[in-house]
Design a protein around this motif. Sequence first.
Motif, mmCIF file in Angstrom:
data_model
loop_
_atom_site.group_PDB
_atom_site.id
_atom_site.type_symbol
_atom_site.label_atom_id
_atom_site.label_comp_id
_atom_site.label_asym_id
_atom_site.label_seq_id
_atom_site.Cartn_x
_atom_site.Cartn_y
_atom_site.Cartn_z
ATOM 1 N N ALA A 190 0.835 -1.202 0.000
ATOM 2 C CA ALA A 190 0.000 0.000 0.000
ATOM 3 C C ALA A 190 0.869 1.251 0.000
ATOM 4 C CB ALA A 190 -0.919 -0.013 1.221
ATOM 5 N N GLU A 191 2.005 1.204 0.698
ATOM 6 C CA GLU A 191 2.909 2.352 0.762
ATOM 7 C C GLU A 191 3.407 2.721 -0.632
ATOM 8 O OE1 GLU A 191 7.183 3.717 2.768
ATOM 9 O OE2 GLU A 191 6.570 1.611 2.803
ATOM 10 N N ALA A 192 3.908 1.729 -1.360
ATOM 11 C CA ALA A 192 4.425 1.989 -2.699
ATOM 12 C C ALA A 192 3.325 2.470 -3.631
ATOM 13 C CB ALA A 192 5.082 0.730 -3.272
ATOM 14 N N GLY A 193 2.156 1.851 -3.522
ATOM 15 C CA GLY A 193 1.033 2.246 -4.364
ATOM 16 C C GLY A 193 0.630 3.686 -4.149
ATOM 17 N N SER A 194 0.624 4.115 -2.898
ATOM 18 C CA SER A 194 0.250 5.485 -2.580
ATOM 19 C C SER A 194 1.274 6.482 -3.111
ATOM 20 C CB SER A 194 0.094 5.646 -1.064
ATOM 21 O OG SER A 194 -0.214 6.981 -0.729
ATOM 22 N N ILE A 195 2.556 6.162 -2.923
ATOM 23 C CA ILE A 195 3.611 7.058 -3.407
ATOM 24 C C ILE A 195 3.534 7.197 -4.926
ATOM 25 C CG2 ILE A 195 6.110 7.329 -3.685
ATOM 26 C CD1 ILE A 195 6.401 5.891 -0.968
ATOM 27 N N PHE A 196 3.436 6.068 -5.618
ATOM 28 C CA PHE A 196 3.415 6.072 -7.074
ATOM 29 C C PHE A 196 2.207 6.837 -7.601
ATOM 30 C CE2 PHE A 196 2.595 4.405 -11.297
ATOM 31 C CZ PHE A 196 3.861 4.293 -11.848
ATOM 32 N N SER A 197 1.027 6.580 -7.046
ATOM 33 C CA SER A 197 -0.202 7.178 -7.549
ATOM 34 C C SER A 197 -0.264 8.675 -7.300
ATOM 35 C CB SER A 197 -1.414 6.485 -6.913
ATOM 36 O OG SER A 197 -1.420 5.103 -7.195
ATOM 37 N N ASN A 198 0.355 9.134 -6.221
ATOM 38 C CA ASN A 198 0.364 10.575 -5.947
ATOM 39 C C ASN A 198 1.461 11.297 -6.715
ATOM 40 O OD1 ASN A 198 -1.702 11.492 -3.898
ATOM 41 N ND2 ASN A 198 -0.909 9.669 -2.878
#
Length: 423
Positions: free
Chosen positions: A330-338
């Motif tokens: 979830a951490e990586a997904g949030s960073i990438f998407s933002n």
Amino acid sequence: MTKMKRTLSTGAAAVALTVAALTPIVSAHADELIIESWRTDDLDIWESQIIPAFNKSHPDIQVRFSPSPPTEYNANMNAKLTAGTAGDLITCKPFDASLDLYNNGHLTKVDGIDGMENFSNVAKSAWQTDDGSTTFCLPMASVIHGFIYNKEAFKELGIEIPKTIPEFMAVLEKIKDDGTYVPMSMGTADQWEAATMGFQNVGPNFWKGEEGRKGLIDGSQKLTDPQYVKVYEHLADWGPYLGKGYKGQSYPDSQNLFSLGRAAIYPAGSWDISTFNGQADFEFGAFPPPVPEGQDTCYISDHTDIGLGINAASKNVKAAETFLSWMASAEAGSIFSNALPGFYALSKHELTIKDPVAQEFVSWRGKCESSIRNSYQILSRGTPNLENDLWNTSVGVINGSMTAAEAAKKAQDGLASWYKPQQ
């Protein structure tokens, strides 16, 4: 952009050899991972955000993002993989280009990596064998289709966001009658725009997303069936609302027309958000493709766009697996998407996006069923290419040079001429 060219195979051999000769050999030290990519625009994001976040929990694994120019990526990767000089992690284009790499022994299976359970079958489908038994790239990002609209224009004209197709057509008519704005900014000069922003944008609501897409693959549905003809009929209704000169209007022209505030609605891919953030001086929002009247379930094209696989010849496979597992978090997904508004992590984690329009797009995942473009898996391998036929037929019905029935027959006849389940 998400237009994809299926050229990552033997057809680029001569170019590949030239590129190989000009490309420096890249070799990584133990526990140093090199990521190959075509996303040159993302270099700063990887160096300043994604890699530092990974190193907070994995300080012993060094990562280097090493992109090639997009136009050279396919040939570059073929040359490097053949020469044994490619990096440890390969950014994967969806479907056949990456499937060719796997079939040629260049990518490993990733089904057993921790975190793969965070991805749906739809998300994984772009990087699986045809039978779905093996996944060879971690799904990283998708783009979502819908409509971007000028909030100021809607407020000025007293327009509510349309939820059904009759409401949508009534909105276009109201904007046209007022005359202040071009109702909708889309051209047909580039062809792909009509299919990608038109056919594939609204189509899933007619063919019921994955049900219809898979029906074409297994032969239980045909492009001449009513649900596909109705898509063309809907597109045929768009022509009068696209403004003067739309037949000669290119994709950049469409972007400019909207960003200058001269059009009220823009059939969009979420990747356009960043463009309008930088160019438009008015507030804009987004709404999902309106559904046919009386239909309760909505469907969106949440199209798989970017994956990440492990080079089978890597000397750092364990470290690469560790990195992929972290990218599934979830951490990586949030960073990438933002960091990249309009590109969305494909994991099942609920994403909170800071950009309001990008957040609006991704919120539809919780309201609608997700699918992907129906021409991208298997159905564009032959000649004529279904994707190209959809470009041509979408333009034909919008321009009025082809009826919906004629368009559907042309696309079906082309597919049936080489694809056995459709014969």
